[in-house]
Write an enzyme that holds these catalytic residues in place. Sequence first.
Site, PDB file in Angstrom:
ATOM      1  N   THR A 193       0.808  -1.220   0.000  1.00 36.34           N
ATOM      2  CA  THR A 193       0.000   0.000   0.000  1.00 36.34           C
ATOM      3  C   THR A 193       0.842   1.272   0.000  1.00 36.34           C
ATOM      4  O   THR A 193       1.961   1.286   0.540  1.00 36.34           O
ATOM      5  CB  THR A 193      -0.909   0.017   1.257  1.00 36.34           C
ATOM      6  OG1 THR A 193      -1.462   1.317   1.439  1.00 36.34           O
ATOM      7  CG2 THR A 193      -0.134  -0.320   2.520  1.00 36.34           C
ATOM      8  N   GLU A 227       0.305   3.551   1.901  1.00 34.68           N
ATOM      9  CA  GLU A 227       0.465   3.936   3.311  1.00 34.68           C
ATOM     10  C   GLU A 227       1.873   3.625   3.810  1.00 34.68           C
ATOM     11  O   GLU A 227       2.292   4.141   4.844  1.00 34.68           O
ATOM     12  CB  GLU A 227      -0.569   3.212   4.179  1.00 34.68           C
ATOM     13  CG  GLU A 227      -2.001   3.710   4.005  1.00 34.68           C
ATOM     14  CD  GLU A 227      -2.234   5.119   4.561  1.00 34.68           C
ATOM     15  OE1 GLU A 227      -1.727   5.426   5.642  1.00 34.68           O
ATOM     16  OE2 GLU A 227      -2.918   5.903   3.878  1.00 34.68           O
ATOM     17  N   TYR A 252      -1.548   0.360  10.947  1.00 35.91           N
ATOM     18  CA  TYR A 252      -1.844  -0.314   9.680  1.00 35.91           C
ATOM     19  C   TYR A 252      -0.627  -0.265   8.753  1.00 35.91           C
ATOM     20  O   TYR A 252      -0.198  -1.283   8.204  1.00 35.91           O
ATOM     21  CB  TYR A 252      -3.058   0.355   9.010  1.00 35.91           C
ATOM     22  CG  TYR A 252      -3.292  -0.065   7.573  1.00 35.91           C
ATOM     23  CD1 TYR A 252      -3.900  -1.280   7.268  1.00 35.91           C
ATOM     24  CD2 TYR A 252      -2.912   0.766   6.511  1.00 35.91           C
ATOM     25  CE1 TYR A 252      -4.110  -1.669   5.947  1.00 35.91           C
ATOM     26  CE2 TYR A 252      -3.123   0.389   5.191  1.00 35.91           C
ATOM     27  CZ  TYR A 252      -3.726  -0.823   4.912  1.00 35.91           C
ATOM     28  OH  TYR A 252      -3.927  -1.194   3.604  1.00 35.91           O
ATOM     29  N   LYS A 299       1.611  -3.386   7.396  1.00 38.32           N
ATOM     30  CA  LYS A 299       1.806  -3.616   5.953  1.00 38.32           C
ATOM     31  C   LYS A 299       3.289  -3.619   5.586  1.00 38.32           C
ATOM     32  O   LYS A 299       3.704  -4.291   4.644  1.00 38.32           O
ATOM     33  CB  LYS A 299       1.071  -2.543   5.146  1.00 38.32           C
ATOM     34  CG  LYS A 299      -0.436  -2.790   5.010  1.00 38.32           C
ATOM     35  CD  LYS A 299      -0.721  -3.906   4.016  1.00 38.32           C
ATOM     36  CE  LYS A 299      -2.207  -4.054   3.741  1.00 38.32           C
ATOM     37  NZ  LYS A 299      -2.518  -5.235   2.926  1.00 38.32           N
TER      38      LYS A 299
HETATM   39  P1  NDP Z   1     -11.580  -4.443   2.203  1.00 34.67           P
HETATM   40  O1  NDP Z   1     -11.531  -3.877   3.587  1.00 34.67           O
HETATM   41  O2  NDP Z   1     -12.737  -4.100   1.333  1.00 34.67           O
HETATM   42  O3  NDP Z   1     -11.496  -6.047   2.302  1.00 34.67           O
HETATM   43  C1  NDP Z   1     -10.717  -6.696   3.251  1.00 34.67           C
HETATM   44  C2  NDP Z   1     -10.958  -8.188   3.155  1.00 34.67           C
HETATM   45  O4  NDP Z   1     -10.146  -8.854   4.131  1.00 34.67           O
HETATM   46  C3  NDP Z   1     -12.406  -8.626   3.423  1.00 34.67           C
HETATM   47  O5  NDP Z   1     -12.759  -9.649   2.541  1.00 34.67           O
HETATM   48  C4  NDP Z   1     -12.313  -9.177   4.847  1.00 34.67           C
HETATM   49  O6  NDP Z   1     -13.289 -10.159   5.129  1.00 34.67           O
HETATM   50  C5  NDP Z   1     -10.940  -9.822   4.796  1.00 34.67           C
HETATM   51  N1  NDP Z   1     -10.409 -10.117   6.119  1.00 34.67           N
HETATM   52  C6  NDP Z   1     -10.403  -9.310   7.222  1.00 34.67           C
HETATM   53  N2  NDP Z   1      -9.860  -9.961   8.258  1.00 34.67           N
HETATM   54  C7  NDP Z   1      -9.495 -11.185   7.813  1.00 34.67           C
HETATM   55  C8  NDP Z   1      -8.889 -12.316   8.419  1.00 34.67           C
HETATM   56  N3  NDP Z   1      -8.537 -12.301   9.712  1.00 34.67           N
HETATM   57  N4  NDP Z   1      -8.669 -13.419   7.668  1.00 34.67           N
HETATM   58  C9  NDP Z   1      -9.042 -13.450   6.361  1.00 34.67           C
HETATM   59  N5  NDP Z   1      -9.628 -12.417   5.736  1.00 34.67           N
HETATM   60  C10 NDP Z   1      -9.850 -11.296   6.455  1.00 34.67           C
HETATM   61  O7  NDP Z   1     -10.198  -4.041   1.498  1.00 34.67           O
HETATM   62  P2  NDP Z   1      -9.915  -3.695  -0.051  1.00 34.67           P
HETATM   63  O8  NDP Z   1     -10.587  -4.696  -0.901  1.00 34.67           O
HETATM   64  O9  NDP Z   1     -10.153  -2.242  -0.267  1.00 34.67           O
HETATM   65  O10 NDP Z   1      -8.341  -3.888  -0.118  1.00 34.67           O
HETATM   66  C11 NDP Z   1      -7.756  -5.145  -0.476  1.00 34.67           C
HETATM   67  C12 NDP Z   1      -6.345  -5.219   0.073  1.00 34.67           C
HETATM   68  O11 NDP Z   1      -5.559  -4.173  -0.479  1.00 34.67           O
HETATM   69  C13 NDP Z   1      -6.224  -5.058   1.576  1.00 34.67           C
HETATM   70  O12 NDP Z   1      -5.143  -5.846   2.015  1.00 34.67           O
HETATM   71  C14 NDP Z   1      -5.909  -3.591   1.759  1.00 34.67           C
HETATM   72  O13 NDP Z   1      -5.250  -3.357   2.981  1.00 34.67           O
HETATM   73  C15 NDP Z   1      -5.025  -3.358   0.551  1.00 34.67           C
HETATM   74  N6  NDP Z   1      -5.007  -2.017  -0.003  1.00 34.67           N
HETATM   75  C16 NDP Z   1      -6.152  -1.379  -0.304  1.00 34.67           C
HETATM   76  C17 NDP Z   1      -6.136  -0.133  -0.866  1.00 34.67           C
HETATM   77  C18 NDP Z   1      -7.387   0.582  -1.253  1.00 34.67           C
HETATM   78  O14 NDP Z   1      -7.328   1.767  -1.529  1.00 34.67           O
HETATM   79  N7  NDP Z   1      -8.516  -0.092  -1.340  1.00 34.67           N
HETATM   80  C19 NDP Z   1      -4.851   0.560  -1.139  1.00 34.67           C
HETATM   81  C20 NDP Z   1      -3.695  -0.277  -0.898  1.00 34.67           C
HETATM   82  C21 NDP Z   1      -3.781  -1.499  -0.322  1.00 34.67           C
HETATM   83  P3  NDP Z   1     -14.747  -9.756   5.744  1.00 34.67           P
HETATM   84  O15 NDP Z   1     -15.522  -9.190   4.598  1.00 34.67           O
HETATM   85  O16 NDP Z   1     -15.273 -11.021   6.241  1.00 34.67           O
HETATM   86  O17 NDP Z   1     -14.475  -8.754   6.831  1.00 34.67           O
HETATM   87  P1  GDP Z   2      -6.620   6.000   3.801  1.00 38.77           P
HETATM   88  O1  GDP Z   2      -5.810   6.842   2.897  1.00 38.77           O
HETATM   89  O2  GDP Z   2      -6.404   4.533   3.620  1.00 38.77           O
HETATM   90  O3  GDP Z   2      -6.545   6.378   5.226  1.00 38.77           O
HETATM   91  O4  GDP Z   2      -8.140   6.186   3.271  1.00 38.77           O
HETATM   92  P2  GDP Z   2      -9.391   6.975   3.879  1.00 38.77           P
HETATM   93  O5  GDP Z   2     -10.389   7.062   2.784  1.00 38.77           O
HETATM   94  O6  GDP Z   2      -9.850   6.363   5.161  1.00 38.77           O
HETATM   95  O7  GDP Z   2      -8.813   8.419   4.231  1.00 38.77           O
HETATM   96  C1  GDP Z   2      -8.267   9.264   3.240  1.00 38.77           C
HETATM   97  C2  GDP Z   2      -7.966  10.634   3.849  1.00 38.77           C
HETATM   98  O8  GDP Z   2      -9.195  11.301   4.146  1.00 38.77           O
HETATM   99  C3  GDP Z   2      -7.170  10.598   5.165  1.00 38.77           C
HETATM  100  O9  GDP Z   2      -6.175  11.572   5.116  1.00 38.77           O
HETATM  101  C4  GDP Z   2      -8.202  10.959   6.206  1.00 38.77           C
HETATM  102  O10 GDP Z   2      -7.659  11.643   7.365  1.00 38.77           O
HETATM  103  C5  GDP Z   2      -9.081  11.915   5.408  1.00 38.77           C
HETATM  104  N1  GDP Z   2     -10.409  12.081   6.010  1.00 38.77           N
HETATM  105  C6  GDP Z   2     -10.989  13.259   6.358  1.00 38.77           C
HETATM  106  N2  GDP Z   2     -12.183  13.046   6.933  1.00 38.77           N
HETATM  107  C7  GDP Z   2     -12.369  11.700   6.954  1.00 38.77           C
HETATM  108  C8  GDP Z   2     -13.433  10.890   7.426  1.00 38.77           C
HETATM  109  O11 GDP Z   2     -14.436  11.342   7.953  1.00 38.77           O
HETATM  110  N3  GDP Z   2     -13.293   9.541   7.247  1.00 38.77           N
HETATM  111  C9  GDP Z   2     -12.183   8.997   6.651  1.00 38.77           C
HETATM  112  N4  GDP Z   2     -12.126   7.665   6.486  1.00 38.77           N
HETATM  113  N5  GDP Z   2     -11.157   9.757   6.215  1.00 38.77           N
HETATM  114  C10 GDP Z   2     -11.253  11.094   6.361  1.00 38.77           C
END
Ligand code: NDP
Ligand code: GDP
Length: 324
Positions: A126, A128, A150, A154
């Site tokens: 990520t 992050e 987080y 990661k």
């Molecule tokens: P989501 O939060 O939408 O999905 C997370 C998934 O992980 C869900 O299916 C959840 O299952 C599963 N999960 C949580 N805990 C466990 C566990 N203990 N064992 C097995 N599975 C588990 O994330 P995204 O789809 O947005 O992201 C996919 C991946 O990419 C993640 O690793 C995220 O950190 C990473 N990522 C995402 C970004 C983004 O902008 N979306 C950017 C960069 C990296 P359940 O539904 O049951 O909770």
């Molecule tokens: P992140 O980049 O994985 O933390 O994705 P988020 O969508 O959670 O947050 C993106 C940015 O939006 C971060 O800098 C947050 O601090 C900012 N932000 C501002 N207000 C909010 C809020 O109400 N909720 C979330 N989730 N983010 C917020």
Amino acid sequence: MTKRALITGITGQDGAYLARFLLDKGYEVFGLHARRATDTFWRLRYLGVENDVTMIEGDLTDLSSLIRAATESQPDEIYNLGSQSFVATSWQQPQLTAQVTGVGVLNMLEAIRIINPKIRFYQASTSELFGKIQDPIQTENTPFYPRSPYGVAKLYGHWITINYRESFDLHASCGILFNHESPLRGIEFVTRKVTDAVARIKQGKQKELRLGNIDAKRDWGFAGDYVDAMWRMLQLDEPDDFVIATGRTTTVRDMCKIAFEHVGLNYEDHVVIDKKFYRPAEVDILIGDPAKAKAKLDWAPTTTLETMITEMVDADMQRVAGEG
Ligand code: NDP
Ligand code: GDP
């Protein structure tokens, strides 16, 4: 021969898009499903693939379940998308985040080592990791400086993947993906929180939208584009790590503006700043350079922020209207 893939986190945003993408390519798709009391299959249903994937119960913190999942599915490729993925929650549940998002990666790699070291592996790294940015535009060579539990979890997942690649010659790659969104994004993330609120405000079901730091800047892409990049990484002869980004950064404020204006509203009339949503340590700005992905994966984003946010608002307008 039909290729087989195992996806952890298949019920999440990326898992659902990736499942559909791989099914369209003719893969047999298996998903690791962590049992929950509530329905977590809504995204797979939304994309019309719920009945086309085979679920195997398991959890990233339970190595034996991962060994069983890899044995049962006999995959050619494993995509490790499972994670406690919400930055704000990682300060409330830091140990769980470390176990799932960090050590969970090690567990999956160990399962591969035990079952079949030829399985190709994708790790969901990520932006992050860059946190307090050390380069104005982040590339694969930018030093990491995570700013949340987080991000730190990661970082472990990222380096243990590289270490296993170097130690055991695994075909293991990390995608350093910048924020990516869609109508299937979790409601707690800022884009979806905004588009859902816009729909509710427009339909008279909500008055205000409480947000934290709206001056934060993110490089936002579309999840559908980003799962394609994951697949491309695993098709390379040699494993490698890639930044996946759009190369454009936008404030949360300007993203709000796009969303509210799409339904004829002014964000300034509705957004209220609430300190509760500020984070103990913030990532102020992220902007990635996807040049390496362009050169080696022939990958480029196809969707602008404007198109994506307006489509998310439209999807939420329909959802909210459907609630009655
Ligand atoms: P989501 O939060 O939408 O999905 C997370 C998934 O992980 C869900 O299916 C959840 O299952 C599963 N999960 C949580 N805990 C466990 C566990 N203990 N064992 C097995 N599975 C588990 O994330 P995204 O789809 O947005 O992201 C996919 C991946 O990419 C993640 O690793 C995220 O950190 C990473 N990522 C995402 C970004 C983004 O902008 N979306 C950017 C960069 C990296 P359940 O539904 O049951 O909770
Ligand atoms: P992140 O980049 O994985 O933390 O994705 P988020 O969508 O959670 O947050 C993106 C940015 O939006 C971060 O800098 C947050 O601090 C900012 N932000 C501002 N207000 C909010 C809020 O109400 N909720 C979330 N989730 N983010 C917020």
